[in-house]
Structures are given as C-alpha cells and as structure tokens.
Design an enzyme around this catalytic site. Structure first.
Site, PDB file in Angstrom:
ATOM      1  N   HIS A 257       0.838  -1.201   0.000  1.00 30.88           N
ATOM      2  CA  HIS A 257       0.000   0.000   0.000  1.00 30.88           C
ATOM      3  C   HIS A 257       0.876   1.256   0.000  1.00 30.88           C
ATOM      4  O   HIS A 257       0.689   2.168  -0.817  1.00 30.88           O
ATOM      5  CB  HIS A 257      -0.916  -0.021   1.228  1.00 30.88           C
ATOM      6  CG  HIS A 257      -1.811   1.164   1.354  1.00 30.88           C
ATOM      7  ND1 HIS A 257      -3.128   1.154   0.944  1.00 30.88           N
ATOM      8  CD2 HIS A 257      -1.596   2.407   1.846  1.00 30.88           C
ATOM      9  CE1 HIS A 257      -3.678   2.337   1.179  1.00 30.88           C
ATOM     10  NE2 HIS A 257      -2.760   3.119   1.728  1.00 30.88           N
ATOM     11  N   GLU A 258       1.828   1.303   0.927  1.00 28.53           N
ATOM     12  CA  GLU A 258       2.689   2.481   1.007  1.00 28.53           C
ATOM     13  C   GLU A 258       3.617   2.588  -0.201  1.00 28.53           C
ATOM     14  O   GLU A 258       4.005   3.692  -0.596  1.00 28.53           O
ATOM     15  CB  GLU A 258       3.498   2.464   2.309  1.00 28.53           C
ATOM     16  CG  GLU A 258       2.659   2.456   3.585  1.00 28.53           C
ATOM     17  CD  GLU A 258       1.643   3.583   3.661  1.00 28.53           C
ATOM     18  OE1 GLU A 258       1.895   4.666   3.089  1.00 28.53           O
ATOM     19  OE2 GLU A 258       0.578   3.386   4.284  1.00 28.53           O
ATOM     20  N   HIS A 261       1.877   4.716  -2.675  1.00 29.44           N
ATOM     21  CA  HIS A 261       2.058   6.141  -2.378  1.00 29.44           C
ATOM     22  C   HIS A 261       3.459   6.597  -2.770  1.00 29.44           C
ATOM     23  O   HIS A 261       3.644   7.646  -3.402  1.00 29.44           O
ATOM     24  CB  HIS A 261       1.855   6.393  -0.883  1.00 29.44           C
ATOM     25  CG  HIS A 261       0.431   6.365  -0.431  1.00 29.44           C
ATOM     26  ND1 HIS A 261      -0.549   7.159  -0.984  1.00 29.44           N
ATOM     27  CD2 HIS A 261      -0.176   5.659   0.563  1.00 29.44           C
ATOM     28  CE1 HIS A 261      -1.701   6.933  -0.361  1.00 29.44           C
ATOM     29  NE2 HIS A 261      -1.502   6.029   0.581  1.00 29.44           N
ATOM     30  N   GLU A 287      -4.521   7.777  -3.027  1.00 30.06           N
ATOM     31  CA  GLU A 287      -5.060   6.495  -2.578  1.00 30.06           C
ATOM     32  C   GLU A 287      -5.388   5.582  -3.751  1.00 30.06           C
ATOM     33  O   GLU A 287      -5.333   4.352  -3.619  1.00 30.06           O
ATOM     34  CB  GLU A 287      -6.299   6.708  -1.710  1.00 30.06           C
ATOM     35  CG  GLU A 287      -6.016   7.311  -0.348  1.00 30.06           C
ATOM     36  CD  GLU A 287      -5.088   6.454   0.497  1.00 30.06           C
ATOM     37  OE1 GLU A 287      -5.099   5.208   0.363  1.00 30.06           O
ATOM     38  OE2 GLU A 287      -4.339   7.034   1.305  1.00 30.06           O
TER      39      GLU A 287
END
Length: 492
Positions: A257-258, A261, A287
C-alpha cells in the site's frame, strides 16, 4: 526577472522548508527518542510559523496580481492555480492558530500512541478534545460562512464536497452490504494463514515486493512505525510498515500500500520538483495508487500464485496448503475490527463510519466525550461484532490525533478511482495476469506512472483520472470488480 520568475523562486524555498517539516514528522514516528516529544512539538510549531508567514507574504499577493495567466503555458497556469489556492487558504488563517495546531498535533501523536498501546481512551480524550476545538476553529476561518467540513475536505481533495461524497456512499452501501450478505451466506469460510513468520523474513519479502512494484531504493527507505505511512516527495520518499510474526499479510500489504504512495511521489516529472506540481494532486488520487497496488494487483489471483511460492521459499510454509487456498486466505472476507487489515468488501464500510463521525464532530453534533460510544454502537450495527478493546476501535487510527479531519473519505474515493484505472489498465496491458503470475508488475506500474503519476499536480484530481481512463470517474467499475472477484471466490 519577471513576476512569475520571482514567484516561483520564492515558492521553491517554501516547498523546500515544507519538506523539512515532513522530515521532522517522519523522524517523530520512526526514530525520535520518546522523551523528545515536547521539544519536537515546539520545533514543529516554530517551523509552521515560518511557513505560514511565507504562505501569506504580501509579495505573493503582488506577484499573483501582476501575472497574466493567459501569457503562461499549461504548466505555468497549473502552478498559478495551486499557489493562488494556497495563498487564499493561508491568508484566512491566523499564524497563531496554524502554529498552535502544529504544536498540539505533534504532541497529540505521541499521546495517542501511548493510549493505543495501553488501551486507555481516557488518556487520549483531553488531547483529542483540544485537537477538535482547533480544527473547528480552522474550519470556521476557512469556510467563510460555508460548510465547515467541506473547508477541511478541500485540503485533501480539492473540489470535493461532503454532500457529493455522501451521495456516492449512499449509492455504494446497498451493493456492498448485499455482497457481504451473500458472501456470509455462501457456506464458504476460507481459513486464515497459520504459522510463524519471523520478522527478518517478512521485511526481506516486503522489500522484494516493493522492488517488483517499482519502488526506487536510491531515493527511498522502509522503516517501522505504529501506523504505516509515506512521507516526502521527489528524490527523498520514505515508507513504513509494521510486523506481526503470526500474521504476515499485514506487513506485506501495508508495505505494498505504502509502495503505491511512494511510487506516485517518485514517479512525478522531476521538472516539477520543489514546486506545487511536484507532489500528488490529491489524497484521492494518491489512494488510487496505493489501493490499486495493494488490491487489484497485489491481491489478484495471478500475483497471489507467485507470492504463494515465495512465501514457501522464505518461511518454509506459505501458511496454506496450496495456491487456491492461499488466494482465498489473502482475500478472506470477515468482519474484522482493523481498517488497514480489512478485506475489500468491508473496507469502504470502515471509511463510511469514520466519515459520518468526523462530520458530526466538526459540525458540533457529536462531542469528543461521546465519540467512543458512538463509534462502538455504529461499528456493531455495521459489522455485526462488538469492539473488544479500544485499540481495535476508536484508538486504531492515527489520523484524528494529527488533525487529519477530511482525510478519511479520500480512501474510498481512491478505491473508486482505482476501480476506474484498473478497468483501463486491463485494456491497455493485455498480458497483465501473465506478468503478475511471474511476480512481474513492471508493465502495470509503468502504465500507471505514465498515465497518472508523472503529471503530479498538473491537472485537477478528477481530470487526472479522466485522462488516464478515458471516462469520468464513477463507482460502477469498482463495484463490478468486487462482485466479479468475490463472486468467483465464494461461488456466488
């Protein structure tokens, strides 16, 4: 030099100082000694005062008034759009209020972490009450008589309104709830992974997965924090994760997930560095990158088949007997308490809960002392299970402690954007499943970098997605994707 040149030189220094502020925040969550919290709060407040004075400098108004946007190219006009918006917002806020918010939220973050570790809501509530008071004051200054929550939301998703988001959530909820009910009534209950997964192996595999998804280690790093996050932009982008040796998916998918980003920030055109265009255009678009990395790509059957083999090689077991069982475990639908570990079906229900509560907090319809009861009551109604401890309820997220009111709905908006992007990606990269089955995510991440990430803040958020997909953002592709994926897993 022209007024535009003077403006951009001034803005360059402001952006550089803003990066320093982010680095202080990163250090506070990863490496800062526990006893340094009070001093760090003063440092953050002092730096915020400097930044506020720069963002409201009268010369900005003079330069903005002297520049004819019609004489600028597309990039120049976009720079002006961002600077004007920042100047308008900043001049509505007193410097003392900006500094106090920075001071209090810096201190509140440590108090929240202590309360979470001790499952002690009472330890956190006085500080949260102060944060909410300050954010209400900020919202009132920014709104100029308009909607308070919209004023805060605009900081994370320019142009969005709570009313439009609430209408979208109302359209989404029946299909999400209906899908959950069909899953729960399917008679299928995939087993979670079981086994011992040492920290060293988890971190090695997390780094490997981040590498496959394009994270640039020359300009990034991976550390531990209580709540995973990403910090920085340009040539210094840092991500964090956390580890539970009995449950490896939390670390792997938090890292992935990160990575989404981080890859977004690293993928922006270097020519935009230390300018308003040199960061993600909104948290919704941000996101979209983290969620498509984590879910549509990382939790796909194709990628899970590769990950199953790597888990067995690294740990001696994948935690499941065969690849199909592993895929089902990765996508297991259950009414868990933790948002960051929730399945794709339940995730947006977590966001809708927080969205409604924080809107009521900012509007004054809900007070901090009543927040835990409101959370627990709503959670049991929405998820069918009771909150068993505060760290699994009100204290699980860092966002409110650091004043991020208006941030939560961008997670679901990011899911909606990701659904649109995934539909376009599958059409653009017909070899996607075969690539992911080899652990090879580069064709997908290259498309995302080209179509979304590289433009940074050049376009408005919804326009960024429209340009990549060829159609205006809508929730339909996400809901269709969820129906198809989980219908296949659960035999619906």
């Amino acid at each position: 030099m022209t007024a535009f040149d003077d403006l951009m030189a001034f803005q360059h220094e402001t952006e550089a100082l803003s990066q320093v502020s982010m680095r202080l925040g990163w250090d506070q969550e990863t490496m800062m000694p526990r006893g340094a919290a009070h001093q760090r709060a003063e440092e953050m407040a002092a730096l915020e005062s400097v930044l506020h004075r720069r963002r409201t400098d009268p010369r900005l108004g003079d330069w903005l008034g002297a520049i004819d946007d019609d004489l600028l190219d597309e990039t120049g006009r976009a720079q002006m759009r961002h600077i004007r918006r920042s100047y308008t917002r900043a001049t509505r806020l007193p410097e003392t209020l900006s500094a106090e918010i920075a001071r209090v939220t810096s201190r509140a973050q440590g108090i929240w972490a202590e309360a979470r570790a001790a499952d002690d809501v009472a330890h956190f509530l006085p500080t949260l009450r102060e944060v909410v008071r300050l954010k209400r004051e900020e919202a009132a200054a920014l709104a100029m008589g308009g909607d308070l929550y919209d004023a805060l939301l605009d900081d994370y998703e320019p142009g969005a309104t709570a009313g439009a988001l609430a209408a979208m959530f109302d359209r989404m909820r029946p299909r999400l709830v209906g899908l959950r009910e069909r899953i729960m009534g399917s008679g299928r209950a995939p087993a979670p992974l079981s086994g011992h997964f040492p920290e060293a192996g988890q971190m090695a595999l997390s780094r490997e997965v981040a590498t496959h998804f394009g994270y640039d280690w020359r300009h990034g790093r991976l550390d531990f924090s209580v709540h995973p996050f990403t910090s920085g932009s340009g040539t210094d982008v840092r991500i964090t994760t956390r580890v539970d040796e009995t449950e490896p998916l939390g670390s792997l998918y938090s890292t992935l997930h990160e990575t989404g980003h981080g890859a977004y920030e690293q993928g922006i055109d270097p020519a935009y560095g230390l300018t308003p265009l040199g960061a993600g255009v909104s948290m919704g678009v941000h996101e979209s990158q983290s969620r498509i990395f984590e879910n549509q790509l990382g939790r796909s059957r194709a990628f899970c088949s590769w990950l199953f083999g790597r888990m067995a090689e690294v740990f001696g077991t994948a935690g499941a007997a065969e690849a199909d069982a592993f895929y089902a475990a990765v996508n297991r639908v259950h009414s868990g308490h933790i948002r960051t570990e929730s399945d794709e079906v339940h995730y947006n229900l977590h966001i809708m809960l927080r969205f409604d509560l924080e809107r009521d907090l900012i509007a004054g319809r809900l007070e901090v002392e009543d927040l835990e009861e409101a959370w627990n009551t709503r959670f049991e109604a929405d998820f069918g299970v009771a909150v068993d401890r505060p760290r699994n309820g009100l204290l699980q997220d860092v966002h409110w402690s650091v004043g991020l009111f208006g941030y939560f709905p961008t997670y679901t908006l990011g899911n909606v954007y990701a659904g649109c992007l995934y539909q376009a990606l599958r059409a653009a990269v017909p070899t996607l499943d075969a690539d992911l089955a080899r652990g090879h995510a580069e064709p997908a991440t290259t498309w995302l970098r080209s179509e979304v990430q590289r433009s940074g803040g050049l376009y408005e958020p919804a326009e960024t997605i429209r340009r990549a997909c060829g159609f205006a953002p809508t929730e339909a592709p996400l809901l269709d994707y969820l129906d198809a994926k989980f219908g296949e897993i659960y035999g619906l």
